[in-house]
Design an enzyme around this catalytic site. Structure first.
Site, PDB file in Angstrom:
ATOM      1  N   ALA A 172      -0.669  -0.027  13.050  1.00 20.49           N
ATOM      2  CA  ALA A 172      -1.043   1.268  12.471  1.00 20.49           C
ATOM      3  C   ALA A 172      -2.487   1.568  12.841  1.00 20.49           C
ATOM      4  O   ALA A 172      -3.418   1.164  12.144  1.00 20.49           O
ATOM      5  CB  ALA A 172      -0.875   1.222  10.950  1.00 20.49           C
ATOM      6  N   ASP A 224       0.223  -8.819   1.339  1.00 23.84           N
ATOM      7  CA  ASP A 224      -0.842  -7.906   0.911  1.00 23.84           C
ATOM      8  C   ASP A 224      -1.787  -8.667  -0.001  1.00 23.84           C
ATOM      9  O   ASP A 224      -1.361  -9.547  -0.756  1.00 23.84           O
ATOM     10  CB  ASP A 224      -0.210  -6.713   0.149  1.00 23.84           C
ATOM     11  CG  ASP A 224      -1.103  -5.478   0.161  1.00 23.84           C
ATOM     12  OD1 ASP A 224      -2.230  -5.571  -0.355  1.00 23.84           O
ATOM     13  OD2 ASP A 224      -0.668  -4.433   0.673  1.00 23.84           O
ATOM     14  N   THR A 251      -1.970  11.429   6.304  1.00 27.59           N
ATOM     15  CA  THR A 251      -0.642  11.411   5.693  1.00 27.59           C
ATOM     16  C   THR A 251      -0.783  11.332   4.172  1.00 27.59           C
ATOM     17  O   THR A 251      -1.716  10.702   3.665  1.00 27.59           O
ATOM     18  CB  THR A 251       0.163  10.224   6.247  1.00 27.59           C
ATOM     19  OG1 THR A 251       0.259  10.389   7.668  1.00 27.59           O
ATOM     20  CG2 THR A 251       1.557  10.155   5.659  1.00 27.59           C
ATOM     21  N   GLY A 290       0.820  -1.218   0.000  1.00 28.75           N
ATOM     22  CA  GLY A 290       0.000   0.000   0.000  1.00 28.75           C
ATOM     23  C   GLY A 290       0.851   1.265   0.000  1.00 28.75           C
ATOM     24  O   GLY A 290       2.083   1.206  -0.121  1.00 28.75           O
ATOM     25  N   ASP A 328      -4.430 -12.739   2.452  1.00 29.01           N
ATOM     26  CA  ASP A 328      -5.436 -11.916   3.120  1.00 29.01           C
ATOM     27  C   ASP A 328      -5.287 -12.128   4.630  1.00 29.01           C
ATOM     28  O   ASP A 328      -5.365 -13.265   5.110  1.00 29.01           O
ATOM     29  CB  ASP A 328      -6.819 -12.393   2.622  1.00 29.01           C
ATOM     30  CG  ASP A 328      -7.938 -11.524   3.123  1.00 29.01           C
ATOM     31  OD1 ASP A 328      -7.902 -11.141   4.312  1.00 29.01           O
ATOM     32  OD2 ASP A 328      -8.851 -11.232   2.335  1.00 29.01           O
ATOM     33  N   VAL A 329      -5.091 -11.037   5.378  1.00 28.05           N
ATOM     34  CA  VAL A 329      -4.785 -11.179   6.811  1.00 28.05           C
ATOM     35  C   VAL A 329      -5.971 -11.652   7.649  1.00 28.05           C
ATOM     36  O   VAL A 329      -5.815 -11.913   8.847  1.00 28.05           O
ATOM     37  CB  VAL A 329      -4.212  -9.873   7.433  1.00 28.05           C
ATOM     38  CG1 VAL A 329      -2.860  -9.533   6.826  1.00 28.05           C
ATOM     39  CG2 VAL A 329      -5.204  -8.717   7.321  1.00 28.05           C
ATOM     40  N   TYR A 380     -14.597   1.296  10.058  1.00 30.60           N
ATOM     41  CA  TYR A 380     -13.170   1.620  10.158  1.00 30.60           C
ATOM     42  C   TYR A 380     -12.832   2.054  11.589  1.00 30.60           C
ATOM     43  O   TYR A 380     -11.944   1.488  12.221  1.00 30.60           O
ATOM     44  CB  TYR A 380     -12.854   2.729   9.160  1.00 30.60           C
ATOM     45  CG  TYR A 380     -11.404   3.132   9.091  1.00 30.60           C
ATOM     46  CD1 TYR A 380     -10.454   2.286   8.521  1.00 30.60           C
ATOM     47  CD2 TYR A 380     -10.970   4.370   9.565  1.00 30.60           C
ATOM     48  CE1 TYR A 380      -9.109   2.659   8.431  1.00 30.60           C
ATOM     49  CE2 TYR A 380      -9.643   4.755   9.483  1.00 30.60           C
ATOM     50  CZ  TYR A 380      -8.712   3.899   8.912  1.00 30.60           C
ATOM     51  OH  TYR A 380      -7.391   4.279   8.821  1.00 30.60           O
TER      52      TYR A 380
HETATM   53  P1  NAD Z   1      -3.512   1.730   1.571  1.00 34.20           P
HETATM   54  O1  NAD Z   1      -4.923   1.394   1.225  1.00 34.20           O
HETATM   55  O2  NAD Z   1      -2.636   2.288   0.510  1.00 34.20           O
HETATM   56  O3  NAD Z   1      -2.769   0.466   2.180  1.00 34.20           O
HETATM   57  C1  NAD Z   1      -3.433  -0.571   2.849  1.00 34.20           C
HETATM   58  C2  NAD Z   1      -2.914  -1.883   2.285  1.00 34.20           C
HETATM   59  O4  NAD Z   1      -3.558  -2.964   2.972  1.00 34.20           O
HETATM   60  C3  NAD Z   1      -3.238  -2.043   0.794  1.00 34.20           C
HETATM   61  O5  NAD Z   1      -2.088  -2.445   0.095  1.00 34.20           O
HETATM   62  C4  NAD Z   1      -4.318  -3.131   0.781  1.00 34.20           C
HETATM   63  O6  NAD Z   1      -4.313  -3.882  -0.412  1.00 34.20           O
HETATM   64  C5  NAD Z   1      -3.937  -3.934   2.002  1.00 34.20           C
HETATM   65  N1  NAD Z   1      -5.051  -4.728   2.547  1.00 34.20           N
HETATM   66  C6  NAD Z   1      -6.329  -4.312   2.774  1.00 34.20           C
HETATM   67  N2  NAD Z   1      -7.057  -5.315   3.272  1.00 34.20           N
HETATM   68  C7  NAD Z   1      -6.215  -6.396   3.379  1.00 34.20           C
HETATM   69  C8  NAD Z   1      -6.375  -7.731   3.816  1.00 34.20           C
HETATM   70  N3  NAD Z   1      -7.561  -8.188   4.272  1.00 34.20           N
HETATM   71  N4  NAD Z   1      -5.295  -8.566   3.763  1.00 34.20           N
HETATM   72  C9  NAD Z   1      -4.096  -8.137   3.288  1.00 34.20           C
HETATM   73  N5  NAD Z   1      -3.892  -6.886   2.858  1.00 34.20           N
HETATM   74  C10 NAD Z   1      -4.939  -6.017   2.917  1.00 34.20           C
HETATM   75  O7  NAD Z   1      -3.583   2.732   2.819  1.00 34.20           O
HETATM   76  P2  NAD Z   1      -2.418   3.449   3.642  1.00 34.20           P
HETATM   77  O8  NAD Z   1      -2.712   4.891   3.657  1.00 34.20           O
HETATM   78  O9  NAD Z   1      -1.093   2.978   3.206  1.00 34.20           O
HETATM   79  O10 NAD Z   1      -2.728   2.901   5.117  1.00 34.20           O
HETATM   80  C11 NAD Z   1      -1.914   1.902   5.737  1.00 34.20           C
HETATM   81  C12 NAD Z   1      -2.355   1.742   7.189  1.00 34.20           C
HETATM   82  O11 NAD Z   1      -2.198   2.979   7.877  1.00 34.20           O
HETATM   83  C13 NAD Z   1      -3.819   1.330   7.344  1.00 34.20           C
HETATM   84  O12 NAD Z   1      -3.926   0.404   8.399  1.00 34.20           O
HETATM   85  C14 NAD Z   1      -4.503   2.633   7.711  1.00 34.20           C
HETATM   86  O13 NAD Z   1      -5.655   2.418   8.497  1.00 34.20           O
HETATM   87  C15 NAD Z   1      -3.414   3.354   8.502  1.00 34.20           C
HETATM   88  N6  NAD Z   1      -3.616   4.814   8.452  1.00 34.20           N
HETATM   89  C16 NAD Z   1      -3.286   5.540   7.349  1.00 34.20           C
HETATM   90  C17 NAD Z   1      -3.507   6.919   7.346  1.00 34.20           C
HETATM   91  C18 NAD Z   1      -3.141   7.788   6.178  1.00 34.20           C
HETATM   92  O14 NAD Z   1      -3.378   9.005   6.239  1.00 34.20           O
HETATM   93  N7  NAD Z   1      -2.547   7.293   5.119  1.00 34.20           N
HETATM   94  C19 NAD Z   1      -4.094   7.535   8.465  1.00 34.20           C
HETATM   95  C20 NAD Z   1      -4.441   6.757   9.549  1.00 34.20           C
HETATM   96  C21 NAD Z   1      -4.184   5.388   9.558  1.00 34.20           C
END
Ligand code: NAD
Ligand code: UDP
Length: 323
Positions: A114, A33, A175, A12, A58-59, A145
């Site tokens: 996270a 992922d 972010t 991600g 898938d987690v 969420y």
């Molecule tokens: P993103 O969607 O780019 O990354 C999430 C990744 O998790 C993706 O690659 C997706 O394919 C994978 N994923 C989803 N469900 C899955 C599953 N069941 N099994 C395996 N993989 C799975 O989002 P991101 O912005 O990179 O966020 C990453 C983490 O950080 C998340 O947990 C998110 O909640 C947390 N977060 C991000 C932000 C932000 O601003 N970017 C803010 C708060 C929290």
């Protein structure tokens, strides 16, 4: 010391930047992922590295693997992505946490989680310190969420208390940066994509709601410091940039920095339960991790705009159904 490190959600936006840093440091990195909200393009440059491995998994299903550390990032993060299949979202948060904590317990790995500023909901306390318990609607469209992440935090602290698992919980505030999914519907990706295409910039509500935007490199520094902090540093620790902007100010900056002719329009009312203000209190991160962000919004936006201009947007698609 070089370690075997598992990164869930490693393909991600945030996960791929984290994998970059860990691979460069020489660690043996396993990226897990299911590519629900990401694509291999984010990690394709790592696939030829001998210390990087990708597993499509898938987690919500158990994983048996031997590792020293786990970064648990797997979860759709953008409102459009996590509301696409809300039941799957909460399953990913809760069952994903149980599976990864079970793995950490079995192999005695240190595990980082996270979490998110969404655990504070639409906050009544401003800025938000970690001691604030939040104001979350448990049955609204964001609950899959918010409540999923809250339950995951509970699981992390219970595994810590009950099973002595070494945990690290951070609460991430908005972010942005290169490799955000251009169609994730988040405000930064929407505005930049619209500005580059010369389309209207779509503000929801009157644009007076606020967010505090952290550049991805700063955030990943915070992740690494948290993982390496002393053993009593379980968290939660807020990670984010405390400089707060209104969404209208963000729109104006994106238009200016991209040299766009786009107009700024009020497209629709504020979505239900959309937080009206958000700003991290990062005193804890400053004192425990000696961490604070260094990249100002204008600089981070410039770099992100450059990246959006460099990609072929035709290669990106909205998430596929995932039941
Ligand atoms: P993103 O969607 O780019 O990354 C999430 C990744 O998790 C993706 O690659 C997706 O394919 C994978 N994923 C989803 N469900 C899955 C599953 N069941 N099994 C395996 N993989 C799975 O989002 P991101 O912005 O990179 O966020 C990453 C983490 O950080 C998340 O947990 C998110 O909640 C947390 N977060 C991000 C932000 C932000 O601003 N970017 C803010 C708060 C929290
Ligand atoms: N937003 C907006 N226009 C857009 C996308 C989002 O005005 O095209 C607003 C949204 O309503 C929210 C803020 O921008 O108030 C941040 O939204 P985002 O989805 O990026 O993240 P959130 O912090 O709400 O999870």
């Amino acid at each position: 010391m070089l370690k075997r490190i598992l990164v869930t959600g490693g393909a991600g936006f945030l996960g791929s930047h984290l994998c970059d840093r860990l691979v460069t440091a020489g660690h043996d990195v396993i990226c897990v992922d299911n590519l629900f909200t990401s694509q291999k393009a984010n990690i394709v440059h790592l696939l030829k590295q001998p210390n990087f491995e990708f597993i499509r998994h898938d987690v919500t299903h158990p994983l048996f693997i031997e590792v020293d550390e786990i970064f648990n990032l797997a979860c759709p993060a953008a409102p459009g992505h996590y509301q696409y299949n809300p039941i799957k979202t909460i399953k990913t948060s809760v069952m994903g946490a149980i599976n990864m904590l079970g793995l950490a317990k079995r192999v005695r790995a240190k595990i980082f989680h996270a979490s998110t500023s969404e655990v504070y909901g639409d906050p009544h306390v401003h800025p938000q310190p970690e001691t604030y318990w939040g104001h979350v609607n448990p049955i609204g469209p964001r609950a899959c969420y918010d409540e999923g992440k809250r339950a995951a935090e509970t699981l992390f602290f219970d595994y810590h208390r009950q099973n002595k698992v070494n945990i690290r919980v951070v609460r991430i505030f908005n972010t942005y940066g290169p490799r955000m999914h251009p169609y994730d519907g988040r405000v930064v990706s929407n505005f930049i994509r619209q500005a580059i295409a010369g389309e209207p910039i779509t503000i929801y509500g009157d644009g007076s709601q606020t967010r505090s935007f952290c550049y991805v490199d700063d955030l990943v520094d915070g992740f690494l410091r948290m993982m390496d902090a002393p053993d009593d540093c379980s968290g939660p620790v807020n990670l984010g940039n405390p400089t707060e902007f209104t969404i209208r100010e963000l729109a104006e900056q994106v238009v200016e920095l991209s040299g766009s002719s786009s107009t700024i329009v009020r497209e629709r009312p504020l979505p239900q339960d959309d937080p009206k203000q958000r700003q991290p209190d990062i005193s804890r991160a400053k004192s425990l991790l000696e961490w604070e962000p260094t990249v100002p919004l204008r600089e981070g936006l410039r770099r992100t705009i450059d990246w959006f201009r460099s990609i072929d947007i035709e290669n990106y698609r909205p998430p596929t159904p995932n039941y």
